[in-house]
Design a protein around this motif. Sequence first.
Motif, short mmCIF file in Angstrom:
data_model
loop_
_atom_site.label_atom_id
_atom_site.label_comp_id
_atom_site.label_asym_id
_atom_site.label_seq_id
_atom_site.Cartn_x
_atom_site.Cartn_y
_atom_site.Cartn_z
N HIS A 1 0.98 -1.19 -0.07
CA HIS A 1 -0.14 0.10 -0.05
C HIS A 1 0.81 1.35 -0.10
O HIS A 1 0.44 2.24 -0.56
CB HIS A 1 -1.06 -0.06 1.33
CG HIS A 1 -1.83 -0.99 1.17
ND1 HIS A 1 -2.84 -1.02 0.02
CD2 HIS A 1 -2.30 -2.02 1.91
CE1 HIS A 1 -3.75 -1.98 0.35
NE2 HIS A 1 -3.45 -2.63 1.34
N ALA B 1 1.90 1.79 -3.44
CA ALA B 1 0.72 1.84 -4.62
C ALA B 1 0.64 3.42 -5.34
O ALA B 1 0.51 3.39 -6.62
CB ALA B 1 -0.64 1.61 -3.88
N VAL C 1 0.60 4.13 -9.41
CA VAL C 1 -0.38 4.77 -10.28
C VAL C 1 0.27 6.01 -10.84
O VAL C 1 -0.16 6.05 -12.06
CB VAL C 1 -1.47 5.09 -9.24
CG1 VAL C 1 -2.45 6.06 -9.93
CG2 VAL C 1 -2.05 3.96 -8.55
N ASN D 1 -2.10 -12.05 2.30
CA ASN D 1 -3.37 -11.45 2.64
C ASN D 1 -3.33 -10.83 3.84
O ASN D 1 -3.66 -11.20 4.81
CB ASN D 1 -4.46 -12.60 2.72
CG ASN D 1 -5.92 -12.22 2.87
OD1 ASN D 1 -6.10 -10.89 2.68
ND2 ASN D 1 -6.68 -12.86 3.05
N ASN D 2 -2.62 -9.59 3.76
CA ASN D 2 -2.35 -8.82 4.97
C ASN D 2 -2.52 -7.30 5.17
O ASN D 2 -2.86 -6.94 3.74
CB ASN D 2 -1.13 -9.37 5.62
CG ASN D 2 -0.11 -8.74 4.62
OD1 ASN D 2 -0.25 -7.90 3.90
ND2 ASN D 2 1.35 -9.36 4.68
N ALA E 1 -0.33 -5.16 4.60
CA ALA E 1 0.62 -4.08 3.82
C ALA E 1 0.35 -4.29 2.32
O ALA E 1 0.84 -3.51 1.72
CB ALA E 1 2.00 -4.84 4.31
N GLN F 1 -4.37 -5.98 -2.74
CA GLN F 1 -4.76 -7.29 -3.16
C GLN F 1 -5.22 -7.19 -4.78
O GLN F 1 -6.29 -7.33 -4.99
CB GLN F 1 -6.06 -7.64 -2.20
CG GLN F 1 -5.95 -7.51 -0.89
CD GLN F 1 -4.89 -8.53 -0.49
OE1 GLN F 1 -5.46 -9.96 -0.74
NE2 GLN F 1 -3.78 -8.27 -0.02
N GLY F 2 -4.11 -7.20 -5.39
CA GLY F 2 -4.46 -7.18 -6.90
C GLY F 2 -4.26 -5.64 -7.52
O GLY F 2 -4.97 -4.85 -7.04
N THR G 1 -7.04 -3.28 -8.49
CA THR G 1 -7.88 -2.12 -7.71
C THR G 1 -7.44 -1.00 -8.00
O THR G 1 -8.34 -0.11 -7.58
CB THR G 1 -7.77 -2.63 -6.26
OG1 THR G 1 -6.27 -2.44 -6.08
CG2 THR G 1 -8.24 -3.99 -5.90
N MET G 2 -6.22 -0.73 -8.71
CA MET G 2 -5.92 0.84 -9.07
C MET G 2 -5.93 0.95 -10.47
O MET G 2 -6.12 2.11 -10.81
CB MET G 2 -4.37 0.75 -8.42
CG MET G 2 -4.60 0.42 -7.05
SD MET G 2 -2.77 0.63 -6.06
CE MET G 2 -1.96 -0.62 -7.12
N MET H 1 5.82 1.33 7.75
CA MET H 1 4.30 1.86 7.32
C MET H 1 4.30 3.30 6.82
O MET H 1 5.15 4.05 7.16
CB MET H 1 3.02 1.62 8.25
CG MET H 1 3.14 0.06 8.83
SD MET H 1 3.10 -1.02 7.60
CE MET H 1 1.58 -0.77 6.78
N TYR H 2 3.27 3.75 6.30
CA TYR H 2 3.17 4.92 5.59
C TYR H 2 2.50 6.20 6.84
O TYR H 2 2.05 5.48 7.88
CB TYR H 2 2.61 4.96 4.38
CG TYR H 2 1.33 4.18 4.35
CD1 TYR H 2 1.50 2.81 3.88
CD2 TYR H 2 0.07 4.42 4.85
CE1 TYR H 2 0.67 1.83 3.86
CE2 TYR H 2 -1.00 3.58 4.70
CZ TYR H 2 -0.60 2.29 4.33
OH TYR H 2 -1.72 1.29 4.05
N ARG I 1 -7.91 -3.21 6.14
CA ARG I 1 -6.91 -2.54 5.34
C ARG I 1 -6.96 -1.10 5.29
O ARG I 1 -7.83 -0.70 5.47
CB ARG I 1 -7.01 -3.22 3.91
CG ARG I 1 -7.17 -4.55 3.89
CD ARG I 1 -6.27 -5.09 3.42
NE ARG I 1 -6.31 -6.31 3.09
CZ ARG I 1 -6.13 -7.54 3.89
NH1 ARG I 1 -5.78 -7.11 5.46
NH2 ARG I 1 -6.28 -8.77 3.54
N PRO J 1 -9.96 0.91 -3.74
CA PRO J 1 -10.98 0.51 -2.46
C PRO J 1 -10.41 -0.25 -1.36
O PRO J 1 -9.26 -0.93 -1.70
CB PRO J 1 -11.93 -0.42 -3.13
CG PRO J 1 -11.12 -1.14 -4.27
CD PRO J 1 -9.97 -0.09 -4.72
N ASN K 1 -9.87 -3.17 -0.04
CA ASN K 1 -10.31 -4.72 -0.03
C ASN K 1 -9.70 -5.77 0.92
O ASN K 1 -8.90 -5.18 1.66
CB ASN K 1 -10.04 -4.93 -1.62
CG ASN K 1 -8.37 -4.61 -1.99
OD1 ASN K 1 -7.86 -4.23 -0.93
ND2 ASN K 1 -8.02 -4.69 -3.08
#
Lengths: 164, 166
Positions: free
Chosen positions: A78, A81, A85, A111-112, A114, A117-118, A121-122, B140-141, B158, B164, B166
Amino acid sequence: MGVEKALEGGILLSRLDHVIGWARKYSIFQYPFVTACCGMEYMSTACSHYDIDRFGAGLPRFSPRQADVLFVVGTISHKLAPVLVKIYEQMCEPKWVVAFGVCTVSGGFYNNYATVQGIDTMIPVDLYIPGCPPRPETVLHGLMMLQEKIQHEKQEVLPGQVRT
Amino acid sequence: MSQPSVTLQLLQERFASVIREVHSLHGDDTVVVEPGANLEVLQFCRDEPRLAYNVLVDLTCVDYLDYPDREGQPRFEVVYHLYSLEHNHRVRIKCPVAAEDPTVATVVELWPIADWLEREAWDMFGVNFAGHPDMRRILMYEEFEGHPLRKDYSISRRQPLVGPKN
Ligand code: SF4
């Protein structure tokens, strides 16, 4: 072929779309967005043994402004991310995105808190290559599927035309 | 049982009042000190010539929330792994930290590497290191809320910056 026979000088008629698609699919300049272990497999695909240059995709560009295909290779967190983008937005049209490895396809087993999830999504994704990491054969298969997709797309050539 | 190591002997002699527990399973020396006693014990470990623990190998934290057989004990434990290049020996020092005020003294003065390790422990567990020169998140941010490795951080929570939830 009848018209061509009538024309002098070896003129070949074809659909413009088809010709542009043919040119584009054999001149894929990739931007490798490599963040994790999948990068190793990406490198081996790109090296001489598997010779990705056979498909006209042998020249990675390290500026998104010069690239056609964004290869997202490796886990995207994240925190990272917004950078992904931004890179995507800096690429010129027409552009395609490849999700390389399960981490980018769906987050994989991360699946956490940080991990994204694919990446779909962005940003829009054109091709998903599963595997952890995908074998070079899988990558080449994926690349050929991408070429197929590029070939059969409606090719926009004028500025302002929207890709369909 | 064989003789306790030099480390355990010296520490027990000198810090009898602040040492809660020692053990040495398979030669793996471990010392549990009283809350708040970490700095003096660690300082001694580094400066005493017979110990000379000049490397802080790791600094981390454990969250014992809902851990069996630990009712009434402090929730967190900060763990220091030390190594001496000179004597080639190691020790693990644990310092319990209460949930109400999760603060321990920083050891940046002793080993500068503790700077980033303590930031990580704070980022992941929310344990504060009093006197740390630059206490910020490291992994982390900045927008992230909470501390993800705490046992009460929901496994499905999340906080994406883009896209989104997710
Ligand atoms: S898919 Fe597997 S190999 Fe690829 S980045 Fe994720 S964990 Fe690494």
